[in-house]
Each structure stands twice: as structure tokens, then as C-alpha cells.
Scaffold this motif. Sequence first.
Motif, short mmCIF file in Angstrom:
data_model
loop_
_atom_site.label_atom_id
_atom_site.label_comp_id
_atom_site.label_asym_id
_atom_site.label_seq_id
_atom_site.Cartn_x
_atom_site.Cartn_y
_atom_site.Cartn_z
N ILE A 215 1.07 -1.27 -0.10
CA ILE A 215 0.04 -0.12 -0.15
C ILE A 215 0.98 1.28 0.06
CG2 ILE A 215 -0.16 0.14 2.68
CD1 ILE A 215 -2.92 1.20 2.29
N ARG A 216 0.44 2.17 -0.77
CA ARG A 216 1.17 3.68 -0.73
C ARG A 216 0.12 4.74 -0.93
NH1 ARG A 216 3.96 7.00 -4.46
NH2 ARG A 216 3.30 5.97 -6.07
N VAL A 217 0.21 5.66 -0.04
CA VAL A 217 -0.55 6.74 0.00
C VAL A 217 0.24 7.60 -1.14
CG1 VAL A 217 -1.20 8.85 0.99
CG2 VAL A 217 -1.09 6.87 2.36
N VAL A 218 -0.59 8.11 -2.30
CA VAL A 218 0.05 8.75 -3.31
C VAL A 218 -0.02 10.34 -3.07
CG1 VAL A 218 -0.05 9.20 -5.65
CG2 VAL A 218 -0.38 7.08 -4.91
N LYS A 219 -1.25 10.92 -2.54
CA LYS A 219 -1.31 12.25 -2.25
C LYS A 219 -2.41 12.35 -1.18
CE LYS A 219 -5.35 13.93 -4.97
NZ LYS A 219 -5.78 14.97 -6.08
N TYR A 220 -2.15 13.54 -0.66
CA TYR A 220 -3.15 14.01 0.68
C TYR A 220 -3.11 15.28 1.01
CZ TYR A 220 -5.67 12.40 5.08
OH TYR A 220 -6.71 12.18 6.05
N ARG A 221 -4.31 15.89 0.23
CA ARG A 221 -4.39 17.38 0.32
C ARG A 221 -4.65 17.75 1.77
NH1 ARG A 221 -8.65 17.76 -4.74
NH2 ARG A 221 -7.42 17.62 -6.39
N GLY A 222 -3.73 18.78 2.11
CA GLY A 222 -3.84 19.49 3.56
C GLY A 222 -3.30 18.75 4.38
N SER A 223 -2.44 17.63 4.38
CA SER A 223 -1.92 16.75 5.51
C SER A 223 -0.67 16.22 5.09
CB SER A 223 -2.93 15.92 5.82
OG SER A 223 -2.31 14.78 6.79
N GLY A 224 0.22 15.93 5.93
CA GLY A 224 1.44 15.16 5.62
C GLY A 224 1.18 13.89 5.72
N PHE A 225 1.90 12.91 5.21
CA PHE A 225 1.84 11.60 5.35
C PHE A 225 2.99 10.73 5.08
CE2 PHE A 225 0.97 12.94 1.14
CZ PHE A 225 1.46 12.02 0.36
N LEU A 226 3.23 9.72 5.32
CA LEU A 226 4.22 8.74 4.84
C LEU A 226 4.36 8.06 3.57
CD1 LEU A 226 5.02 6.71 8.20
CD2 LEU A 226 5.80 8.95 7.68
#
Length: 584
Positions: A215-226
Motif C-alpha cells: 500500500i502507498r499513499v500517493v497524495k493527501y491534500r492538506g496533510s502530511g503522510f508517509l
Amino acid sequence: MNRRAVTRAVRVPLAKAPTGIQGFDEITHGGLPLGRTTLIRGGPGSGKTMFAVQSLINAARDRKEPGLLVAFEENADQIVINAATLGWDMPALAAKRLFFLDGSLSPEMVQAKDFDVSGLLNVLMVAAAEVDAKRVVLDGIDVLLSLLDDPVAERREMYRIRDWLARSRMTAIITQKVADGIGPNRRHENFMPFMADCVVNLDHQVRDGSAFRNIRVVKYRGSGFLGDEFPLIIGDSGIQITNGGPIEVKYPVTNERVSSGLPRLDAMLDGGYYRGTSVLISGAPGTAKSTLAGLFAAAACQRGERTLYISFDEGPSQIVRNFGSVGIRLGRHHKSGLLKIYSTRTRGPNIEDQFRELRALIEQHGSRCLVIDPLSTLSKKANGGATVPATKAFLDYLKTRKITVVNTSIMDGPEAGEGTATGISTIADTWIHVSYLTREGERNRALTIIKSRGTSHSNQVRELKLSKTGVTLTDVFTAHGEVLMGVARWERERQERTTKTRTIGASQSARLKLKLAQAEAAARLQVIAAEMEARTAEIKLLDTELASASQLLTSDRVMLRGLRHADEEMPIPKRKGKHKGKSK
């Protein structure tokens, strides 16, 4: 002069909606964006539907948040049946907090020129109002869009859905299939990620005969992520994600010691292993790594601590029998259940699945001590660089639960040096290495402690001996910088004993000769002393005789004068001076 009012922007963190999926909320720093849309993309079997349904059920069950599930590919009954295999009681939740809607439509109906999703959205709006829904899942919306067979219509209907979700202020999940290539019927795959506030990619591949899900988070508007790729596991309770643990490393630490099962080794470690630490025992095959692990397990059972022994080489009965040959008795502990021996085989390079099984076994058994023999077997099956992160994550799990673990690692060949195939030597708290010393046609075992964090451990090499009565550690024999063991040691010790005996005999002979010479000298001294005494007596006698003779002479003269009636002899007076000149 006019002053312009300066307003300072206040940083407000983005509100999150937790999914309850192990690992995902840590990756996204809280979960999905609250009241916004998340797109879950992936190929067949990657876990898209399961991810969406699991987050919906967790919210309804644990957070009392009602939700809607709209399925465009599977019908609601199939989803309910599949969820039951994971222990999810969706019918019970459906009575209060879940609403299912079958969104599958016939191709003829969808391809009609006057078709749009407005009617479907109106139905959803009514259902959402009835249950006061906070979340919604649109599973397989791309199936509906692909039936339109019109790029303009696809984009128009997708934007219509997006606007409706924005007005509803529900936390939404849309699942989307992703193929290797983008063909004419896959045009929506290009624009849908731009519409969503959060995009998550799921990947399912088979490499070397083993299935891998990531699994990979590609984008997240308004928030940081790994943004890294993390292993995803589908187990008996749903999806689990291994995220490597928190960035800040924190473990419970104690000064409590537990015995290694070998008193001499405990002394070398200044009291044994620390509770809740990781121990690595490395060495070539046959160097007694498993024996040292068995001693630890036996000592733990003697303390009454539940112990789990994981073996990738032998079955439980064989393990118990083999340990008995060196005086380690595990049979009664195994029968009582205090010791659980779990023997298994590695199934492929995906070691995440095996670590997940180990976690489940530990939780089920309530283990306080653990043996993995050998851990290096997993690394040989692992794919690429996945071994070390997966192993670290598992050891982190053990540390947080204060479980003391002894891992063995096989070296490649009897001449292997101090290294490990798994790479966990850098994170092991205590590292013990056992090796062979080959000389004069035999092999002997040597043990040394390479490191032991927080311990004033010994830096000496010890000889490890196995016998029917047990296991012992003895000091090695060194001669001229050379370490000797076994027969070579016995021969050198015998040689030194012979040399010592000869030296002692020669010394005793020389001592006797010196004693004899000393006695002879003493005898000569006695003779000389006697002669000195005789000479002294003779001198005294002569002196006495001389004195007697002188006294007799004097008395005779006196007597003679008396007989002669003579006067005493007068001394002749001395002349005072000489007269000048000649006498006349």
C-alpha cells in the motif's frame, strides 16, 4: 500615517476520520480526510473492497458512526457473506448503522442517452438522512463509468458524484480498478485521482511464487503522510499494514535479568539477558546454536514463564528428543502446555505473512519468552530488502510487550565469520557467536560474546562442550598465542605436565645435592670449631704455665735472699748529666 492591520494565519490541522485499520492511521497521521473523498486504486485481489468495507464497519462498530455501502459490481449479499468469514457481523450492524445499496445497472440502461446518476444520488441522499450517515463507500464506481463508453459522459457523471459528496459532507471512499495499460475503456483512470482529496494505491504481485500486497499513499491534500510503500497483509481479521513502527523509538526498559540456562554464560553476561531484549546466536551448522536456545527455553519454563519455541527445521517430538541427549528436559513442559513448540516451513519470500502468524501465536499462547530457530531461514526466502524492515518491525512488537526473544542465525559454512544473513545483528541487544576450531582431525566449539548492550560482558573465548550430562563452558588453553581445544589441548597439557614433572624432579634432585653439600659444609664447620676450641684450650694452658713459671721464679728469688739474709736489690740510680771536660 495609516497602519494596516496584520492578521496572522492560525494553523489548523486537517480533521481526520480514523479507519481502525492497523498501520494505516499511523501512515496517514490519523486516517482519512474527514468529510472529503478518498480514492482507493488497485488491481484485482489487491484488497480495495476489503479496505473500504473494513473502514466502514470499524467506524460503525467502534465509533458509532452510521454509513452507506453502494456496490456497483458485487451485490450486497456477497459482501455480507465475505465479511462473515472475517468475523464481521454486518447484518447486526445493518439493523442500526449500515445501509446497503445494490448499484449494479444493466448496460442497456446505462448506455441510454438520457442516463445520469442523479436518481441514484437522490436515493443515497434519502438513505443517508434516514441513518444520519457519516461515511459512504462507492465500491466499483469505475464499472458504472466504463459502461457509458463516452469520455465526456464519464467525466460529467464523475464530477456530478464528486459535487454530491462535497455537499453531503460525508467521509467518502471510492474504489477503482487499475490495469497495466490505459485503453479506450480506461480513460477515467487518468482523471479520477485528480478529483480525490486523498489517493491510495494498492498493489498485488506474485514474485518467485509468493504473493505480495503493498500500500502507498500517493497524495493527501492538506496533510502530511508517509509516502513509502508498506506491506499489506490480508489475514483472518482483515487488513493489517506493517508501517515499521513509530518514528520515535520508545520501549519499556527494566533491569531485571533472566537466565540463559547456562550459569557460566550468565556470569559472562554479568547476570544473564535483560528482560524484554533481543538475543542473537549466530554460527555455522552444528555449532550448538539450537542447544543454547533450548537451554534458554528450559530455564524460562523452570521459572514458570510461558514460552513459545518456533522451529523451521524440526518437528516437536524430534526437538524434545534431541535436547534430551544433552541433558535438556523439555518433555514435561511441552505436555503441560507451558512450552509450545510450533514447527513450520517457510512458504516463500513474503515473510510478512509468517511474522503475522507468529504475532497471532504469541497472543494466543500468552508467551513471555520466545525462541525462533533459525530466524535466518526466513531471510533466505525474503524478497529484496524486505527482510530487515520486517524483522525490525517484529522485534519492535516483541519489545513493546517485554517479550525476551532468542533468535538463531545460520552462517554459510563452518568457516563463516561473525556476520548474519538477516542483518538483525545491528538491532540485536545481545549477540553471541559460536564457531568451530578445527585441528588435528577434529572440530571443537568456541563461544564468544560479540556485544551485549548495557552489560559489562566478558571478552574471553570459552570452549563449549556437550555431553549426556549437560552443557558446559570451560576456559580455553592458550600457548604461545595459539588457542587449543580437544585432543590438541589434552596433548599439550600432557606435554606440559610431563615437562613440569621433569622440572620438579630436577629441582628436587638439585635441592637434595645442595642439602648434602650444606650438611658436609656444616660438618666441616663443626670439625673446624672443635679444632679452634682445642687450640684455644692449648693457648690457655700455655698462658697458665707461663704465668706459673714466672710466679715461681719470683718466689724463689725472695726465698733465696731470705736464706742469704741479703738486702733487697736496689735499683741503680740514673745519672743526671755528663761532666764537661776530662777528669783530672
